[in-house]
Write a protein that holds these residues in place. Sequence first.
Motif, PDB file in Angstrom:
ATOM      1  N   VAL A 105       5.651  -3.998   2.256  1.00 28.51           N
ATOM      2  CA  VAL A 105       5.279  -3.951   0.842  1.00 28.51           C
ATOM      3  C   VAL A 105       5.311  -5.362   0.253  1.00 28.51           C
ATOM      4  O   VAL A 105       6.340  -6.043   0.303  1.00 28.51           O
ATOM      5  CB  VAL A 105       6.221  -3.038   0.032  1.00 28.51           C
ATOM      6  N   VAL A 106       4.182  -5.791  -0.303  1.00 24.39           N
ATOM      7  CA  VAL A 106       4.103  -7.042  -1.053  1.00 24.39           C
ATOM      8  C   VAL A 106       4.226  -6.659  -2.527  1.00 24.39           C
ATOM      9  O   VAL A 106       3.445  -5.846  -3.019  1.00 24.39           O
ATOM     10  CB  VAL A 106       2.770  -7.770  -0.784  1.00 24.39           C
ATOM     11  N   PHE A 107       5.212  -7.257  -3.232  1.00 23.25           N
ATOM     12  CA  PHE A 107       5.458  -6.759  -4.587  1.00 23.25           C
ATOM     13  C   PHE A 107       5.908  -7.860  -5.531  1.00 23.25           C
ATOM     14  O   PHE A 107       6.420  -8.900  -5.128  1.00 23.25           O
ATOM     15  CB  PHE A 107       6.479  -5.623  -4.562  1.00 23.25           C
ATOM     16  N   ASP A 108       5.715  -7.572  -6.804  1.00 27.04           N
ATOM     17  CA  ASP A 108       6.092  -8.473  -7.891  1.00 27.04           C
ATOM     18  C   ASP A 108       7.620  -8.608  -7.934  1.00 27.04           C
ATOM     19  O   ASP A 108       8.326  -7.596  -7.936  1.00 27.04           O
ATOM     20  CB  ASP A 108       5.566  -7.888  -9.213  1.00 27.04           C
ATOM     21  N   PRO A 109       8.156  -9.834  -7.967  1.00 23.41           N
ATOM     22  CA  PRO A 109       9.609  -9.991  -7.997  1.00 23.41           C
ATOM     23  C   PRO A 109      10.269  -9.327  -9.198  1.00 23.41           C
ATOM     24  O   PRO A 109      11.458  -8.981  -9.146  1.00 23.41           O
ATOM     25  CB  PRO A 109       9.808 -11.513  -8.016  1.00 23.41           C
ATOM     26  N   ARG A 110       9.508  -9.108 -10.270  1.00 23.33           N
ATOM     27  CA  ARG A 110      10.086  -8.483 -11.455  1.00 23.33           C
ATOM     28  C   ARG A 110      10.453  -7.017 -11.225  1.00 23.33           C
ATOM     29  O   ARG A 110      11.217  -6.429 -12.012  1.00 23.33           O
ATOM     30  CB  ARG A 110       9.120  -8.619 -12.634  1.00 23.33           C
ATOM     31  N   ILE A 111       9.938  -6.427 -10.153  1.00 24.53           N
ATOM     32  CA  ILE A 111      10.337  -5.056  -9.823  1.00 24.53           C
ATOM     33  C   ILE A 111      11.838  -4.993  -9.556  1.00 24.53           C
ATOM     34  O   ILE A 111      12.532  -4.077 -10.026  1.00 24.53           O
ATOM     35  CB  ILE A 111       9.528  -4.532  -8.620  1.00 24.53           C
ATOM     36  N   LEU A 112      12.361  -5.955  -8.814  1.00 29.12           N
ATOM     37  CA  LEU A 112      13.800  -5.954  -8.537  1.00 29.12           C
ATOM     38  C   LEU A 112      14.615  -6.315  -9.776  1.00 29.12           C
ATOM     39  O   LEU A 112      15.747  -5.851  -9.933  1.00 29.12           O
ATOM     40  CB  LEU A 112      14.115  -6.892  -7.373  1.00 29.12           C
ATOM     41  N   MET A 207      11.404   5.145 -11.257  1.00 31.42           N
ATOM     42  CA  MET A 207      11.372   3.860 -11.952  1.00 31.42           C
ATOM     43  C   MET A 207       9.929   3.368 -11.969  1.00 31.42           C
ATOM     44  O   MET A 207       9.378   2.975 -10.940  1.00 31.42           O
ATOM     45  CB  MET A 207      12.281   2.832 -11.266  1.00 31.42           C
ATOM     46  N   ASP A 208       9.314   3.415 -13.143  1.00 40.78           N
ATOM     47  CA  ASP A 208       7.886   3.133 -13.276  1.00 40.78           C
ATOM     48  C   ASP A 208       7.627   1.626 -13.266  1.00 40.78           C
ATOM     49  O   ASP A 208       8.148   0.882 -14.088  1.00 40.78           O
ATOM     50  CB  ASP A 208       7.362   3.742 -14.580  1.00 40.78           C
ATOM     51  N   VAL A 209       6.778   1.197 -12.305  1.00 45.35           N
ATOM     52  CA  VAL A 209       6.394  -0.222 -12.218  1.00 45.35           C
ATOM     53  C   VAL A 209       4.866  -0.353 -12.234  1.00 45.35           C
ATOM     54  O   VAL A 209       4.312  -1.260 -11.623  1.00 45.35           O
ATOM     55  CB  VAL A 209       6.998  -0.893 -10.968  1.00 45.35           C
ATOM     56  N   SER A 210       4.224   0.557 -12.944  1.00 48.79           N
ATOM     57  CA  SER A 210       2.762   0.574 -12.970  1.00 48.79           C
ATOM     58  C   SER A 210       2.165  -0.720 -13.512  1.00 48.79           C
ATOM     59  O   SER A 210       1.013  -1.056 -13.207  1.00 48.79           O
ATOM     60  CB  SER A 210       2.263   1.753 -13.806  1.00 48.79           C
ATOM     61  N   ASP A 211       2.935  -1.445 -14.324  1.00 46.71           N
ATOM     62  CA  ASP A 211       2.442  -2.683 -14.915  1.00 46.71           C
ATOM     63  C   ASP A 211       2.620  -3.893 -13.998  1.00 46.71           C
ATOM     64  O   ASP A 211       2.216  -5.003 -14.341  1.00 46.71           O
ATOM     65  CB  ASP A 211       3.157  -2.948 -16.243  1.00 46.71           C
ATOM     66  N   LEU A 212       3.228  -3.681 -12.826  1.00 50.14           N
ATOM     67  CA  LEU A 212       3.484  -4.751 -11.872  1.00 50.14           C
ATOM     68  C   LEU A 212       2.801  -4.414 -10.540  1.00 50.14           C
ATOM     69  O   LEU A 212       2.546  -3.251 -10.260  1.00 50.14           O
ATOM     70  CB  LEU A 212       4.988  -4.928 -11.654  1.00 50.14           C
ATOM     71  N   TYR A 213       2.550  -5.425  -9.730  1.00 50.84           N
ATOM     72  CA  TYR A 213       1.860  -5.140  -8.468  1.00 50.84           C
ATOM     73  C   TYR A 213       2.850  -4.785  -7.363  1.00 50.84           C
ATOM     74  O   TYR A 213       3.955  -5.321  -7.279  1.00 50.84           O
ATOM     75  CB  TYR A 213       0.970  -6.312  -8.038  1.00 50.84           C
ATOM     76  N   ALA A 214       2.451  -3.841  -6.531  1.00 49.72           N
ATOM     77  CA  ALA A 214       3.199  -3.457  -5.329  1.00 49.72           C
ATOM     78  C   ALA A 214       2.196  -2.831  -4.383  1.00 49.72           C
ATOM     79  O   ALA A 214       1.606  -1.791  -4.691  1.00 49.72           O
ATOM     80  CB  ALA A 214       4.313  -2.480  -5.663  1.00 49.72           C
ATOM     81  N   ILE A 215       1.981  -3.460  -3.241  1.00 48.35           N
ATOM     82  CA  ILE A 215       0.920  -3.043  -2.329  1.00 48.35           C
ATOM     83  C   ILE A 215       1.490  -2.864  -0.934  1.00 48.35           C
ATOM     84  O   ILE A 215       2.027  -3.809  -0.340  1.00 48.35           O
ATOM     85  CB  ILE A 215      -0.220  -4.086  -2.294  1.00 48.35           C
ATOM     86  N   GLU A 216       1.402  -1.653  -0.403  1.00 51.49           N
ATOM     87  CA  GLU A 216       1.811  -1.394   0.968  1.00 51.49           C
ATOM     88  C   GLU A 216       0.671  -1.784   1.889  1.00 51.49           C
ATOM     89  O   GLU A 216      -0.464  -1.322   1.716  1.00 51.49           O
ATOM     90  CB  GLU A 216       2.177   0.082   1.149  1.00 51.49           C
ATOM     91  N   ILE A 217       0.946  -2.630   2.861  1.00 54.59           N
ATOM     92  CA  ILE A 217      -0.101  -3.193   3.711  1.00 54.59           C
ATOM     93  C   ILE A 217      -0.287  -2.312   4.947  1.00 54.59           C
ATOM     94  O   ILE A 217       0.485  -2.386   5.908  1.00 54.59           O
ATOM     95  CB  ILE A 217       0.230  -4.638   4.138  1.00 54.59           C
ATOM     96  N   ASP A 218      -1.311  -1.481   4.918  1.00 55.21           N
ATOM     97  CA  ASP A 218      -1.663  -0.659   6.070  1.00 55.21           C
ATOM     98  C   ASP A 218      -2.933  -1.158   6.747  1.00 55.21           C
ATOM     99  O   ASP A 218      -3.058  -1.094   7.970  1.00 55.21           O
ATOM    100  CB  ASP A 218      -1.854   0.801   5.649  1.00 55.21           C
TER     101      ASP A 218
END
Length: 230
Positions: A105-112, A207-218
Amino acid sequence: MSTQIVILAAGMGSRLGRSLPKPLTELSDGRTIMGQQFDNVAHAFGRNASVTIVVGYKLEHIIEAFPQASFVYNEEYDQTNTSKSLLRALQASPAGGVLWMNGDVVFDPRILDRAVALIARDQSFVTVNTSKVSDEEVKYTTSAEGYIKELSKTVKGGLGEAVGINYISSRDKGILMRHLAQVGDQDYFERGLELAIEKDRILVEPMDVSDLYAIEIDFAEDLERANLFV
């Protein structure tokens, strides 16, 4: 007590078609997928955060790339799914809650950053994106009280998708381990969570993070999309 962090990286990741483990796939900024995850962990929890990686396929490459981590070996990585990798990690963990993420998962650091408050409350949660719902992804529904009710790829009428970053509280960890041990070898860890919710009534917040990016790389197109953000 410091936050315990687990990265699930035992799988072969064959759909992406790379020779190395998928978490070692390079992004456009020169970091690997897992390198970006480590940077995000350091951003939220500090450089000395305790990270355990569940390894399997070509494990020596991951161990060499991240010698600062601890490692748990899933020797049946080619016969089991994420439920058994997570179980091994939880069994090896000391007392306390555990934050875990899929290693692709590539994701926005603000998620954490957002997760820190829930972890401080020791509240189990699943990170979700409500902006899209596709057949391939793990979907969820909620109870009348707003907690996670269903969690799987086969959910009908899903409210959104699970992102692959989750936390199990200290009080719920033993329950989840019991269900992870009981599910099938090919089940994802979400099945264990779903059963813990259904059978033992544990409370798992979305925990809603719809405003931030999170992409599972398949697939290659996922990687192209992720490279637009990093």
